[in-house]
Design an enzyme around this catalytic site. Structure first.
Site, PDB file in Angstrom:
ATOM      1  N   GLN A  42     -27.525 -58.377 -34.697  1.00  0.00           N
ATOM      2  CA  GLN A  42     -27.118 -56.889 -35.611  1.00  0.00           C
ATOM      3  C   GLN A  42     -26.507 -57.112 -36.888  1.00  0.00           C
ATOM      4  OE1 GLN A  42     -29.025 -54.555 -34.230  1.00  0.00           O
ATOM      5  NE2 GLN A  42     -27.790 -53.307 -32.891  1.00  0.00           N
ATOM      6  N   SER A  43     -26.922 -56.244 -37.831  1.00  0.00           N
ATOM      7  CA  SER A  43     -26.263 -56.431 -39.100  1.00  0.00           C
ATOM      8  C   SER A  43     -24.947 -56.295 -39.412  1.00  0.00           C
ATOM      9  CB  SER A  43     -27.408 -55.744 -40.224  1.00  0.00           C
ATOM     10  OG  SER A  43     -28.622 -55.855 -40.050  1.00  0.00           O
ATOM     11  N   SER A  44     -24.500 -55.432 -38.535  1.00  0.00           N
ATOM     12  CA  SER A  44     -22.845 -55.198 -38.734  1.00  0.00           C
ATOM     13  C   SER A  44     -22.262 -54.860 -37.484  1.00  0.00           C
ATOM     14  CB  SER A  44     -22.494 -54.114 -39.944  1.00  0.00           C
ATOM     15  OG  SER A  44     -23.270 -52.767 -39.008  1.00  0.00           O
TER      16      SER A  44
ATOM     17  N   GLN B 285     -22.949 -51.486 -35.816  1.00  0.00           N
ATOM     18  CA  GLN B 285     -24.289 -51.617 -35.169  1.00  0.00           C
ATOM     19  C   GLN B 285     -24.142 -52.130 -33.764  1.00  0.00           C
ATOM     20  OE1 GLN B 285     -27.319 -53.165 -37.552  1.00  0.00           O
ATOM     21  NE2 GLN B 285     -27.210 -51.451 -39.063  1.00  0.00           N
TER      22      GLN B 285
ATOM     23  N   GLY C  28     -23.254 -58.832 -35.898  1.00  0.00           N
ATOM     24  CA  GLY C  28     -22.506 -58.445 -37.169  1.00  0.00           C
ATOM     25  C   GLY C  28     -22.782 -59.134 -38.290  1.00  0.00           C
TER      26      GLY C  28
END
Length: 705
Positions: A22-24, A27, A63
């Site tokens: 997941q990008s962050s 999220q 993340g």
């Protein structure tokens, strides 16, 4: 082609790698459905024939952004295992989960094609070794990278639109907070506001960030610091980096700014900040909120910092320092127009300052323009300033006294705020301790310990304030008042006071003199000084250049004249005794630590020979004096007889050193003043000859006469 036909036995013999990302972290916490969908791909691998123990899940990059693989350890592990031939298939929900960078994506495709590894996403199974599958995967990677750009562009556009209106909430520097409506206001903490205001006032007074830090240290003051995303304010010792950051921040002048920096990603994936020029800032709105200084003061502070950090190649008025050179940063070379540099040297136990103009020599190999001793120049300019400032000394003394008192009162007010803060913390700790159940000793002991710590902090703050107040009172005691009164009556005495720091003289000079141009005249042994005052008035002075070391030890002309006169009638040793009795020392002066040096015969002889004086022997020869052989031949006697005649005063001897003499013989006959003695001597010789002739001769036996 059906996915089951692409999966071969050699693929099933190796592991199935599931990559989850997941990008962050936001999220990861909020978009849980995406995470569930990615983990659900394990069922797809099982359906294709992989055992559950063969499925390897890589989720260590949760993340992390997929814009680059340099900081994603999980992706690097995946690429390594694929290259080692351990992976039969790589699974990801979509291409964007694996990579949003074409370079990383195509590198993975190349390695998968070389190792015969399949790729699976939500749409199907692909073989990178197949041209059609690889073309499709390449298009998906390109679209994923373009999608990332579009997402960033939409977010960036919204931020810029709010920033241009001054509504985007940026992290505020210490001293500002957001109110309930989102407006920027000054910090409600009175100690924070007063400390920051005192910081800017101190910088305006001393003109240097480093000197401002020293003032805070000497006065025992601390600067506020607010951590990001924290409401707690801490007071720490002021550092130079904090001072420069505060002076360069436009928000302290009430200006809203955004986009002062931009970031460039390096090869290792790190974002490196770069500064933008003021004209390239994305948003700059003056008077957007209250400030501690005016925009004009902010620009003046920036100009001061620029001048302080500027080299000597251009005009420079550096802040005053402790050095002895009075014209620091204000002396201009009269030959090339550049500012002089300073050079200090310790000679004979004291520090000497020199104004040097040698940049052309260092850069182009040209001769040095000028090298001028600073003591005569500073003395001449100081005398001029003292003479001009004396009429205004009364007003200046009162202004200095008011400034010192205001400065001390402001520092004491800041210390009082620190005491009030410590008192509030101690009262809060006391209330917490009083509210706890006394039987709950686990909590009560902790709160009691905290209360004691706050009380010690309060006591230390009070002691620090009392000690500082005592020092401030000593700074304005009767002695200081007497010096201020003396300034009103005799400014010259105060200017020459050795206890007055050179920094204060330079600060006073900066308000009076614009610059000073120096031109050295070696043939005249002087330096011409052109002084330009702030109001435009000019003055021209002349200072005598100091003598060189050889000139300082050179015998004075009057001493040479005296030695020349004494050589007519005295030897070198006699002259040395005469000079020593009169208190005259070699070199013409008594030097520190050299008062025991006296004249000797050898030193007098050397001085006479060095300065071309005729020796005593030559002077006696010019007067007709003869050597011993010459005098004996002139008188027709033996040299021993000549010595006897000198002893009896018949011939005059003149010594020209301690070991040799010349003889004065005027005629063939003895001098007239010795005639009576000569007659007696002649009669005695004649009688002795007559007696000798009257005696009978007695021949020796055995000898026939």
């Amino acid at each position: 082609m059906n996915a089951s036909f692409k999966v071969q036995p050699q693929h099933l013999e190796r592991g199935a790698y599931l990559y989850v990302r997941q990008s962050s972290m936001r999220q990861v916490v909020e978009n849980v459905e995406s995470t569930k969908r990615q983990y659900a791909l394990r069922g797809r691998a099982t359906a294709l024939g992989w055992r559950d123990d063969q499925i390897i899940t890589i989720d260590s990059d949760q993340g992390e952004s997929g814009a680059s693989a340099s900081w994603r350890e999980g992706f690097q592990r995946l690429v390594t295992d694929v290259g080692m031939g351990r992976a039969g298939i790589v699974m990801g929900l979509e291409v964007s989960r694996l990579a949003r960078n074409n370079a990383d994506w195509h590198r993975l495709l190349e390695i998968c094609a070389f190792a015969d590894t399949l790729i699976l996403d939500e749409d199907g199974v692909y073989n990178p070794a197949s041209f059609n599958d690889r073309l499709l995967l390449g298009l998906k990677g390109t679209m994923s990278e373009a999608e990332l750009h579009l997402i960033k562009a939409r977010l960036r556009g919204g931020i810029l639109n709010k920033a241009r209106r001054g509504e985007y909430r940026c992290p505020l520097p210490t001293g500002f907070v957001y109110d309930e409506l989102g407006n920027v206001v000054l910090d409600p903490d009175l100690q924070v506001r007063e400390t920051i205001a005192y910081f800017f006032e101190t910088f305006s007074r001393v003109g240097s960030a480093c000197q401002t830090v020293k003032v805070f240290k000497n006065e025992g003051l601390r600067f506020p610091s607010r951590m990001r995303n924290e409401k707690l304010i801490t007071f720490q010792p002021l550092t130079t980096s904090t001072a420069l950051r505060t002076l360069n921040h436009p928000r302290y002048a009430g200006t809203y700014v955004y986009g002062r920096r931009y970031y460039r990603r390096t090869a290792d994936g790190k974002n490196v900040p770069r500064k933008r020029e003021r004209d390239d800032w994305l948003a700059c709105i003056p008077d957007a909120h209250p400030g501690y200084i005016t925009p004009e003061q902010f620009q003046q502070n920036l100009k001061t910092l620029e001048i302080n950090g500027r080299g000597y190649e251009v005009a420079r008025a550096s802040p005053p320092r402790e050095g002895a050179a009075l014209l620091q940063g204000r002396a201009v070379c009269g030959l090339c127009g550049r500012h002089f540099r300073l050079r200090y040297a310790t000679r004979r136990g004291r520090q000497e300052a020199w104004y040097i103009c040698d940049r052309a020599q260092g850069t182009r190999g040209e001769p040095c323009c000028q090298s001028i001793a600073g003591a005569p120049i500073d003395e001449a300019v100081g005398a001029l300033v003292a003479a001009m400032v004396t009429p205004a000394a009364v007003e200046l003394a009162l202004e200095i006294r008011r400034e010192i008192e205001i400065r001390h009162n402001e520092a004491d007010r800041l210390r009082l705020r620190a005491v009030e803060r410590a008192q509030y913390a101690a009262d809060l700790a006391q209330r917490r301790f009083m509210l706890v159940d006394p039987n709950n000793r686990l909590v009560a002991d902790t709160l009691e310990h905290e209360w004691n710590d706050k009380l010690r902090t309060l006591a230390n703050a009070r002691e620090e304030r009392e000690r500082s107040q005592q020092q401030d009172r000593l700074a304005l005691d009767d002695a200081i008042r007497e010096r201020l009164i003396a300034m009103t009556t005799d400014f010259k005495t105060l200017w020459r006071d050795q206890s007055l720091p050179n920094r204060e003289r330079k600060r006073l000079l900066a308000h009076i003199i614009e610059d000073v141009t120096l031109i050295k005249l070696p043939e005249e042994g002087t330096t011409r000084i052109h002084v330009r005052f702030k109001a435009g008035r000019t003055e021209t002075l002349t200072a005598q250049n100091p003598k060189s070391s050889a000139q300082q030890v050179k015998t004075r002309p009057e001493v040479l004249e005296l030695i020349d006169k004494l050589l007519d009638s005295h030897t070198c040793s006699e002259i040395a005794d005469i000079l020593n009795d009169q208190g005259i020392r070699p070199g013409g002066c008594v030097r520190p630590g050299k008062s025991d040096i006296r004249f000797t015969a050898l030193r007098v002889s050397y001085v006479a020979q060095r300065n071309g004086l005729r020796s005593r022997r030559d002077r006696l020869r010019d007067r007709g004096m003869l050597t011993r052989p010459e005098a004996a031949a002139r008188l027709g006697i033996h040299e021993a007889t000549l010595v006897s005649w000198v002893r009896h005063g018949l011939v005059t001897r003149h010594a020209y050193n301690d070991y040799a003499s010349l003889y004065e013989v005027s005629d063939l006959s003895p001098p007239t003043k010795h005639c009576s003695r000569w007659d007696r001597l002649t009669d005695r010789v004649a009688r002795m000859q007559a007696v000798q002739e009257s005696k009978p001769s007695h021949p020796i036996k055995g000898v026939v006469v």
